[in-house]
Enzyme design. Structure first.
Site, PDB file in Angstrom:
ATOM      1  N   GLN A   1       5.372 -14.851  -1.108  1.00  0.00           N
ATOM      2  CA  GLN A   1       5.376 -15.946  -0.153  1.00  0.00           C
ATOM      3  C   GLN A   1       6.637 -16.808  -0.216  1.00  0.00           C
ATOM      4  OE1 GLN A   1       1.092 -17.079  -1.335  1.00  0.00           O
ATOM      5  NE2 GLN A   1       1.100 -17.447   0.856  1.00  0.00           N
TER       6      GLN A   1
ATOM      7  N   ARG B   1       2.240 -23.118 -11.089  1.00  0.00           N
ATOM      8  CA  ARG B   1       1.675 -21.765 -11.032  1.00  0.00           C
ATOM      9  C   ARG B   1       2.557 -20.888 -10.142  1.00  0.00           C
ATOM     10  NH1 ARG B   1      -3.250 -19.568  -7.623  1.00  0.00           N
ATOM     11  NH2 ARG B   1      -3.348 -17.471  -8.491  1.00  0.00           N
TER      12      ARG B   1
ATOM     13  N   HIS C   1      -0.487 -11.124  -7.207  1.00  0.00           N
ATOM     14  CA  HIS C   1      -0.874 -11.961  -6.066  1.00  0.00           C
ATOM     15  C   HIS C   1      -0.596 -11.160  -4.786  1.00  0.00           C
ATOM     16  CE1 HIS C   1      -1.598 -16.372  -4.882  1.00  0.00           C
ATOM     17  NE2 HIS C   1      -1.629 -15.683  -3.761  1.00  0.00           N
TER      18      HIS C   1
ATOM     19  N   ASN D   1      -5.147 -12.411  -8.518  1.00  0.00           N
ATOM     20  CA  ASN D   1      -5.499 -13.505  -7.636  1.00  0.00           C
ATOM     21  C   ASN D   1      -6.436 -13.011  -6.537  1.00  0.00           C
ATOM     22  OD1 ASN D   1      -5.015 -16.287  -6.483  1.00  0.00           O
ATOM     23  ND2 ASN D   1      -4.396 -15.028  -4.739  1.00  0.00           N
ATOM     24  N   GLU D   2      -7.586 -13.649  -6.435  1.00  0.00           N
ATOM     25  CA  GLU D   2      -8.521 -13.418  -5.330  1.00  0.00           C
ATOM     26  C   GLU D   2      -8.796 -11.938  -5.036  1.00  0.00           C
ATOM     27  OE1 GLU D   2      -7.202 -15.646  -1.937  1.00  0.00           O
ATOM     28  OE2 GLU D   2      -7.622 -17.553  -2.904  1.00  0.00           O
TER      29      GLU D   2
ATOM     30  N   ASN E   1     -10.198 -20.917  -6.744  1.00  0.00           N
ATOM     31  CA  ASN E   1      -9.454 -21.276  -5.536  1.00  0.00           C
ATOM     32  C   ASN E   1     -10.463 -21.758  -4.505  1.00  0.00           C
ATOM     33  OD1 ASN E   1      -7.322 -20.166  -6.926  1.00  0.00           O
ATOM     34  ND2 ASN E   1      -6.916 -18.517  -5.466  1.00  0.00           N
TER      35      ASN E   1
ATOM     36  N   TYR F   1     -11.052 -23.769  -0.794  1.00  0.00           N
ATOM     37  CA  TYR F   1     -10.446 -24.306   0.425  1.00  0.00           C
ATOM     38  C   TYR F   1     -11.425 -24.955   1.388  1.00  0.00           C
ATOM     39  CZ  TYR F   1      -5.956 -22.296  -0.739  1.00  0.00           C
ATOM     40  OH  TYR F   1      -4.775 -22.032  -1.362  1.00  0.00           O
TER      41      TYR F   1
ATOM     42  N   GLU G   1      -6.169 -23.257  -6.887  1.00  0.00           N
ATOM     43  CA  GLU G   1      -5.641 -23.472  -5.532  1.00  0.00           C
ATOM     44  C   GLU G   1      -6.559 -24.405  -4.779  1.00  0.00           C
ATOM     45  OE1 GLU G   1      -4.752 -20.051  -3.060  1.00  0.00           O
ATOM     46  OE2 GLU G   1      -3.890 -18.981  -4.769  1.00  0.00           O
TER      47      GLU G   1
ATOM     48  N   GLU H   1       2.764 -17.490   5.010  1.00  0.00           N
ATOM     49  CA  GLU H   1       1.314 -17.568   4.858  1.00  0.00           C
ATOM     50  C   GLU H   1       0.645 -16.276   5.357  1.00  0.00           C
ATOM     51  OE1 GLU H   1      -0.835 -19.206   3.223  1.00  0.00           O
ATOM     52  OE2 GLU H   1      -2.606 -18.620   4.359  1.00  0.00           O
ATOM     53  N   TRP H   2       0.969 -15.180   4.730  1.00  0.00           N
ATOM     54  CA  TRP H   2       0.345 -13.882   4.994  1.00  0.00           C
ATOM     55  C   TRP H   2       0.269 -13.591   6.494  1.00  0.00           C
ATOM     56  CZ3 TRP H   2       1.331 -12.142   0.529  1.00  0.00           C
ATOM     57  CH2 TRP H   2       1.111 -12.887  -0.627  1.00  0.00           C
TER      58      TRP H   2
HETATM   59  C1  GAL Z   1      -5.206 -17.963  -0.686  1.00  0.00           C
HETATM   60  C2  GAL Z   1      -4.010 -17.275  -1.274  1.00  0.00           C
HETATM   61  C3  GAL Z   1      -2.749 -18.050  -1.177  1.00  0.00           C
HETATM   62  C4  GAL Z   1      -2.616 -18.873   0.084  1.00  0.00           C
HETATM   63  C5  GAL Z   1      -3.905 -19.578   0.450  1.00  0.00           C
HETATM   64  C6  GAL Z   1      -3.878 -20.296   1.770  1.00  0.00           C
HETATM   65  O1  GAL Z   1      -6.118 -17.003  -0.271  1.00  0.00           O
HETATM   66  O2  GAL Z   1      -4.232 -16.991  -2.626  1.00  0.00           O
HETATM   67  O3  GAL Z   1      -1.685 -17.168  -1.368  1.00  0.00           O
HETATM   68  O4  GAL Z   1      -2.032 -18.181   1.103  1.00  0.00           O
HETATM   69  O5  GAL Z   1      -4.966 -18.683   0.447  1.00  0.00           O
HETATM   70  O6  GAL Z   1      -4.312 -19.492   2.802  1.00  0.00           O
END
Ligand code: GAL
Length: 469
Positions: A16, A73, A118, A162-163, A305, A307, A373, A424-425
């Site tokens: 990223q 991190r 990751h 990661n995830e 993580n 969100y 996260e 962002e992917w």
């Molecule tokens: C997570 C991921 C991060 C970041 C975040 C926000 O899934 O580990 O790399 O992109 O989401 O979408």
């Protein structure tokens, strides 16, 4: 109040931010390949250059210091260190790069937390079956040992993977992340399984060969939303919520923290449905072998993580197609009263984090928890004075404080996602999660602190002062 040695951090990931996708002998990863295919990512964007942290890592150090972080991190790019994924060939330039970054952090009194994986598998390993192949777990273990050996004198907090949920589901079920496979109901379970095996092997390697000397801690970062039944009193919704939890958080946390195996809900549902569908006599959810290192107990802390939060309503997802949603038979409904901010999937619910922390304390025997996260993004018009995101950090950190003080959750650290606006992917550069804005139109990739970054710095300094009294 936060404990004296509380980790105040922010995170990033190699693909990223680094750029330098072909620099100095780096091998390609599945994200390089994925982004170079048409129609995969928003605006056909890619991480070829990203924030150019490969060259501008000192600028990142300045940002880290400006925030007053105690921890940072970052992830290592497997293909930058081992271009074909194996230890047969080590790219010394890659080793030098991470040495510079780690030494730079320590010189500023910032402790690194390092993620080994990751999302960016070396393409060479994808060509041999990627995470669907059992052998990838063994190669991951070799890579992990190489990293412990090379960097472990300076790294005390490790995240193996990661995830795994996101890698398995978005990469192999939905096809919206690399490697872009859509093999519903089959590949994700296999990938998740091999990731758990890989994680466990690496943890055992650390435990046997490095722990005594290096004295670090190792875990895997598990993503989870907070889930509640849409209708609090409706039995079907309660059951659907439990099922959904089992198929997300439970999928990876149960084997590692509770039983060494998948949650019973998941096992019985997938076995039964596999049978019904006549899956050549075996379940699509693999079984762990007794001859391999145990999965149970392979985490020295819980890395979370978080969100967003969701409300769950029963019956939303049943279909006759072979996919995970059908196995689960639960629909997901976002509560309209929770405002969506930034990217489409992210409803901002700080109090959901406190509830999830409480749940983790109860379900997993009160582990030490690092929130590895948490954040939310800005989309559309750029606003450096991002009032809403500033409020978000204030509100969320208050919820963490309550979890510690009032609920007795053993939270050891908080890492904002992310230090920088970055790739962002699937959303490319359209979603900005940074505490610093990065100008991607500027060759120098100038970094500018957001109001949310200033707010986070203020919060950190306030608590640090209080801790030192
Ligand atoms: C997570 C991921 C991060 C970041 C975040 C926000 O899934 O580990 O790399 O992109 O989401 O979408």
């Amino acid at each position: 109040m936060f404990p004296r040695d509380f980790a105040w951090g922010a995170g990033t990931a190699a693909y990223q931010i680094e750029g330098g996708w072909q620099a100095d002998g780096k091998g390609p990863s599945i994200w390089d390949t994925f982004c170079h295919e048409k129609g995969r990512v928003f605006g056909e964007q890619n991480g070829d250059e990203a924030c150019n942290s490969y060259e501008l890592w000192e600028k990142d150090l300045e940002c880290i210091q400006q925030l007053g972080l105690t921890h940072y991190r970052l992830s290592l790019s497997w293909a930058r260190l081992l271009p074909d994924g194996t230890t047969r060939h080590v790219n010394q330039k890659g080793v030098q790069y991470y040495n510079k970054v780690l030494d730079g952090l320590l010189a500023c009194n910032v402790s690194p937390m390092v993620t080994l994986y990751h999302f960016d598998l070396p393409q060479a390993l994808q060509d041999q079956g990627g995470w669907k192949s059992a052998g990838t777990a063994t190669l991951f273990d070799s890579y992990a040992k190489f990293c412990f050996q090379t960097f472990g004198d300076r790294v005390k907090l490790w995240i193996t993977i990661n995830e795994p949920y996101v890698c398995a589901k978005l990469g192999h079920e939905d096809g919206i992340h690399a490697p872009g496979l859509k093999e519903p109901g089959v590949a994700a379970y296999l990938v998740g399984h091999n990731m758990l095996r890989a994680h466990a092997m690496a943890w055992h390697s650390y435990d046997c060969f490095y722990r005594t000397e290096q004295k670090g801690a190792v875990s895997l970062a598990i993503n989870s939303d907070w889930l509640e039944p849409l209708h609090a009193g409706r039995t079907e919704d309660i059951a659907a919520t439990e099922r959904q939890l089992a198929f997300t958080l439970g999928w990876f946390a149960w084997p590692v923290f509770v039983t060494g195996d998948y949650p019973e809900t998941m096992r019985s549902a997938i076995d039964a449905r596999s049978k019904k569908l006549g899956c050549s006599g075996s379940s699509r959810l693999p079984s762990f072998s007794k001859d391999e290192p145990a999965i149970l107990g392979t985490a020295d802390f819980f890395a979370l993580n978080y969100y967003t939060s969701r409300n769950i309503e029963a019956g939303g997802g049943y279909g006759e197609t072979l996919c995970m949603k059908s196995d689960r038979d639960a629909g997901e409904v976002l509560d309209p009263s929770w405002p969506i901010c930034g990217v489409s999937w992210l409803a901002v619910v700080p109090r959901g984090l406190r509830k999830l922390l409480m749940y983790i304390k109860d379900a997993f025997n009160n582990p030490a928890v690092y929130i590895t996260e948490n954040g939310f993004s800005q989309v559309g018009q750029l606003q450096i004075e991002d009032v809403q995101r500033s409020e978000f950090y204030k509100d969320t950190i208050l919820e963490v404080a309550k979890a510690i003080q009032e609920d007795g959750v053993n939270v050891r650290g908080y890492f904002a996602w992310s230090l920088l606006d970055n790739f962002e992917w699937a959303d490319g550069f359209s979603a900005r999660f940074g505490l610093f804005h990065v100008d991607f139109t500027d060759a120098r990739r100038s970094r500018t602190i957001y109001q949310s970054g200033r707010e986070y710095a203020k919060i950190i300094s306030k608590y640090k002062c209080a801790q030192s009294k």
